[in-house]
Design a protein around this motif. Structure first.
Motif, PDB file in Angstrom:
ATOM      1  N   LYS A  59       0.813  -1.221   0.000  1.00 48.22           N
ATOM      2  CA  LYS A  59       0.000   0.000   0.000  1.00 48.22           C
ATOM      3  C   LYS A  59       0.845   1.270   0.000  1.00 48.22           C
ATOM      4  O   LYS A  59       0.450   2.285  -0.585  1.00 48.22           O
ATOM      5  N   ALA A  63       4.322   7.203   3.266  1.00 50.76           N
ATOM      6  CA  ALA A  63       3.345   8.281   3.024  1.00 50.76           C
ATOM      7  C   ALA A  63       3.842   9.623   3.530  1.00 50.76           C
ATOM      8  O   ALA A  63       3.042  10.520   3.804  1.00 50.76           O
ATOM      9  N   ALA A  65       6.971  12.216   5.692  1.00 50.51           N
ATOM     10  CA  ALA A  65       7.485  12.374   7.047  1.00 50.51           C
ATOM     11  C   ALA A  65       6.292  12.197   7.985  1.00 50.51           C
ATOM     12  O   ALA A  65       5.137  12.368   7.580  1.00 50.51           O
ATOM     13  N   ILE A  67       3.635  13.136  10.108  1.00 55.48           N
ATOM     14  CA  ILE A  67       2.963  14.414  10.364  1.00 55.48           C
ATOM     15  C   ILE A  67       2.656  14.562  11.859  1.00 55.48           C
ATOM     16  O   ILE A  67       2.769  15.654  12.426  1.00 55.48           O
ATOM     17  N   LYS A  68       2.336  13.429  12.506  1.00 51.19           N
ATOM     18  CA  LYS A  68       1.971  13.517  13.931  1.00 51.19           C
ATOM     19  C   LYS A  68       3.189  13.911  14.772  1.00 51.19           C
ATOM     20  O   LYS A  68       3.060  14.606  15.772  1.00 51.19           O
ATOM     21  N   TYR A  84      16.147  16.777   9.865  1.00 55.06           N
ATOM     22  CA  TYR A  84      16.257  15.949   8.655  1.00 55.06           C
ATOM     23  C   TYR A  84      17.520  16.230   7.826  1.00 55.06           C
ATOM     24  O   TYR A  84      17.832  15.447   6.942  1.00 55.06           O
ATOM     25  N   GLY A 109       7.995  13.126   2.157  1.00 58.82           N
ATOM     26  CA  GLY A 109       9.296  12.546   2.493  1.00 58.82           C
ATOM     27  C   GLY A 109       9.488  11.156   1.885  1.00 58.82           C
ATOM     28  O   GLY A 109      10.620  10.732   1.660  1.00 58.82           O
ATOM     29  N   ARG A 165      -0.865  13.765  -7.450  1.00 61.24           N
ATOM     30  CA  ARG A 165      -0.060  12.536  -7.465  1.00 61.24           C
ATOM     31  C   ARG A 165       0.173  12.077  -8.890  1.00 61.24           C
ATOM     32  O   ARG A 165      -0.726  12.158  -9.724  1.00 61.24           O
TER      33      ARG A 165
END
Ligand code: CO8
Length: 258
Positions: A59, A63, A65, A67-68, A84, A109, A165
């Motif tokens: 899948k 997805a 870096a 985010i949380k 980073y 990322g 995308r």
């Protein structure tokens, strides 16, 4: 070697690294980044390992870096820690070849990590994007620069400004990926490509990688000088003598890495 967020396997002279945070679609938190730096440094230092593949899940390659983890970090925090920066510098300092095998989402990322690889092999399910603008930011690990070099201004600008995308077929047409394969074949194709590279003379593999990368960093005339100098250096190796003798004697070469 055992890590918290990645799975590392050896396939003869090929190291396979699988990002393993399925609950977060392999989002790159600081632990993933630390694990990746560690495994890539170990790979570079191990003369028995000649190529490395980084992959994700069906899948998601990754997805983005995390985010949380990023949400609470302030600009000054990021600026003073150069968040980073050290990580991407160290990943990009890997001298030996490595491939990104991408299925599913490679966003933010994740797309940037894939573009740090020497090349990308994509499953037909792959989706690349730099959606940072939708979060109120911009790419921060090389996306705006590497995407523009790979795709040219028009597509890179469109993707960064809209977060659109790009699917695998378009990514191949546009030159972002080396090859697209059916999703079920991704790992097999990536490993057999990596094994083919691993069977090459090791010093020549490092030199070829260095030379292609130089093309992005310098003028044509300086790049041509670099190419001639590395060609001349390789001409003094045992592997050059062996490779040319083996061709003339119609036998397979045996590389020593000297
Ligand atoms: N970070 C953290 N968690 C994530 C991320 C992420 N990037 N992406 C997905 N997840 C989590 C979701 O929160 C969810 O967790 P939970 O089940 O606990 O709610 C789980 O993964 C599954 O995700 P979804 O339910 O959203 O799955 P969908 O199939 O519905 O959607 C998408 C998949 C489209 C990929 C969607 O998850 C998405 O849009 N993700 C975010 C993509 C994104 O914006 N990425 C860019 C992040 S910013 C970035 O990468 C900047 C890097 C440079 C920083 C440099 C600073 C100097």
């Amino acid at each position: 070697m055992s890590y918290e967020t990645i799975i590392v396997e050896r396939h003869d002279a090929v190291t396979l690294v699988t990002l393993n945070r399925p609950q977060a679609l392999n989002a790159l938190n600081s632990q993933v980044l630390a694990d990746l730096i560690d495994v890539m440094a170990a790979y570079d230092a191990d003369p028995g390992q000649r190529c490395l593949v980084v992959t994700g899940s069906e899948k998601a390659f990754a997805a983005g870096a995390d985010i949380k983890e990023m949400a609470d970090k302030s600009g000054p925090d990021m600026y003073s820690a150069e968040l980073y920066a050290e990580w991407s510098t160290r990943v990009c300092a890997t001298r030996k070849p490595w491939i990104a095998a991408v299925a599913g989402f490679a966003l933010g990322g994740g797309c940037e990590l894939a573009m740090m690889a020497d090349f990308i092999i994509a499953a037909d399910t792959a989706k690349f994007g730099q959606p940072e603008i939708t979060l109120g930011v911009a790419p921060g690990m090389g996306g705006s620069q590497r995407l523009t070099r790979a795709l040219g201004k028009a597509k890179a600008m469109e993707m960064c400004l809209t977060g659109r995308r790009m699917d695998a077929a378009e990514a191949e047409r546009a030159g972002l990926v080396a090859r697209v394969v059916p999703a079920a074949d991704l790992l097999g194709e990536a490993l057999s490509t990596a094994k083919a590279i691993a069977a090459m003379p090791p010093l020549a593999a490092i030199a070829n990688k260095e030379l292609v990368n130089v093309a992005f960093e310098t003028s044509l005339s300086q790049g041509l000088v670099n190419e001639r100098r590395l060609f001349q250096l390789l001409a003094s190796t045992q592997d050059k003598a062996e490779g040319m003798s083996a061709f003339i004697e119609k036998r397979p070469p045996t590389w020593t890495g000297r």
